[in-house]
Design a protein around this motif. Structure first.
Motif, PDB file in Angstrom:
ATOM      1  N   PRO A   9     -12.024   7.418  -3.654  1.00 18.18           N
ATOM      2  CA  PRO A   9     -11.980   6.031  -4.767  1.00 18.18           C
ATOM      3  C   PRO A   9     -13.454   6.106  -4.988  1.00 18.18           C
ATOM      4  O   PRO A   9     -14.285   5.993  -4.269  1.00 18.18           O
ATOM      5  N   ASN A  11     -14.519   3.066  -6.067  1.00 18.82           N
ATOM      6  CA  ASN A  11     -15.856   1.345  -5.576  1.00 18.82           C
ATOM      7  C   ASN A  11     -14.781   0.864  -4.696  1.00 18.82           C
ATOM      8  O   ASN A  11     -13.535   1.396  -4.251  1.00 18.82           O
ATOM      9  N   GLU A  12     -14.911  -0.206  -4.591  1.00 18.91           N
ATOM     10  CA  GLU A  12     -14.147  -0.816  -2.988  1.00 18.91           C
ATOM     11  C   GLU A  12     -12.894  -1.231  -4.376  1.00 18.91           C
ATOM     12  O   GLU A  12     -11.803  -1.218  -3.291  1.00 18.91           O
ATOM     13  N   GLN A  13     -12.787  -1.835  -4.907  1.00 19.60           N
ATOM     14  CA  GLN A  13     -11.591  -2.821  -5.790  1.00 19.60           C
ATOM     15  C   GLN A  13     -10.787  -1.170  -5.841  1.00 19.60           C
ATOM     16  O   GLN A  13      -9.243  -1.598  -5.250  1.00 19.60           O
ATOM     17  N   ALA A  14     -11.017   0.216  -5.713  1.00 17.63           N
ATOM     18  CA  ALA A  14     -10.442   1.084  -6.176  1.00 17.63           C
ATOM     19  C   ALA A  14      -9.718   1.364  -4.255  1.00 17.63           C
ATOM     20  O   ALA A  14      -8.581   1.688  -4.071  1.00 17.63           O
ATOM     21  N   VAL A  16      -9.565  -1.018  -2.428  1.00 19.64           N
ATOM     22  CA  VAL A  16      -8.639  -1.829  -1.751  1.00 19.64           C
ATOM     23  C   VAL A  16      -7.287  -1.727  -2.999  1.00 19.64           C
ATOM     24  O   VAL A  16      -6.283  -1.824  -2.276  1.00 19.64           O
ATOM     25  N   ASN A  17      -7.140  -1.168  -3.812  1.00 15.39           N
ATOM     26  CA  ASN A  17      -5.952  -0.792  -4.656  1.00 15.39           C
ATOM     27  C   ASN A  17      -5.010   0.374  -4.031  1.00 15.39           C
ATOM     28  O   ASN A  17      -3.905   0.593  -3.991  1.00 15.39           O
ATOM     29  N   TYR A  19      -5.469   0.965  -0.769  1.00 12.92           N
ATOM     30  CA  TYR A  19      -4.793   0.895   0.205  1.00 12.92           C
ATOM     31  C   TYR A  19      -3.597  -0.339   0.678  1.00 12.92           C
ATOM     32  O   TYR A  19      -2.680   0.170   1.134  1.00 12.92           O
ATOM     33  N   ASN A  20      -3.661  -0.674  -0.519  1.00 13.42           N
ATOM     34  CA  ASN A  20      -2.081  -1.871  -1.092  1.00 13.42           C
ATOM     35  C   ASN A  20      -1.178  -0.555  -1.691  1.00 13.42           C
ATOM     36  O   ASN A  20      -0.220  -1.079  -1.295  1.00 13.42           O
ATOM     37  N   TYR A 111     -12.907   4.080   6.315  1.00  9.51           N
ATOM     38  CA  TYR A 111     -12.885   2.538   5.052  1.00  9.51           C
ATOM     39  C   TYR A 111     -13.014   1.153   5.663  1.00  9.51           C
ATOM     40  O   TYR A 111     -13.660   0.381   5.561  1.00  9.51           O
TER      41      TYR A 111
END
Length: 145
Positions: A9, A11-14, A16-17, A19-20, A111
């Motif tokens: 990933p 960045n952080e948002q990637a 999170v995405n 992981y979700n 992470y």
């Protein structure tokens, strides 16, 4: 310049995405396992119901949405094979769930992901424990006014 792994990933948002998405996939596996366990249970009920019957007795079976007349002798082995196949798929899905849980655990460790409850959820849980009726309306017993 270091090479970037395309699966890493950015960045952080990637993160999170990803992981979700992994959690969603795990939930889908568990849902499918539950559905198949219900099917296997239904197959067991059918097997137990028709096993003691006379082998030449008329029996109906749904095949692809069409109700077909057969005998118990023809239907019982087919239902048993279907149940065995369902149980094999359940076993494979359980293995996949274990692998996915390990993958998620490794991802969390890599992470440093920690799950925590939001404060509003904690407050909501405490209010539900106080005996609220959850929207059920009950009239007085025995009165017909």
């Amino acid at each position: 310049m270091a090479e970037v792994d395309p699966k890493e990933p950015i960045n952080e948002q990637a993160v999170v995405n990803m992981y979700n998405a992994m959690r969603t996939e795990l939930n889908q596996i568990y849902s499918k396992i539950t559905e198949l366990e219900m099917d296997a249970s239904e197959h067991s009920l059918v097997i137990n119901a028709i096993q003691p019957l006379d082998q030449s007795r008329r029996c109906y079976r749904m095949i692809g949405g069409v109700l077909v007349e057969r005998t118990v002798k023809e239907v019982l082995p087919a239902v048993q094979r279907n149940k065995e196949g369902i149980e094999e798929v359940i076993a494979r899905l359980n293995e996949a769930a274990v692998r996915k849980k390990k993958e998620i655990a490794d991802f969390e460790e890599k992470y440093k992901i920690r799950i925590r409850k939001a404060d509003s959820e904690v407050k909501d849980d405490s209010s539900k424990k106080e005996g609220s009726s959850q929207g059920v309306l009950v009239g007085p017993a025995g009165s017909s006014e």
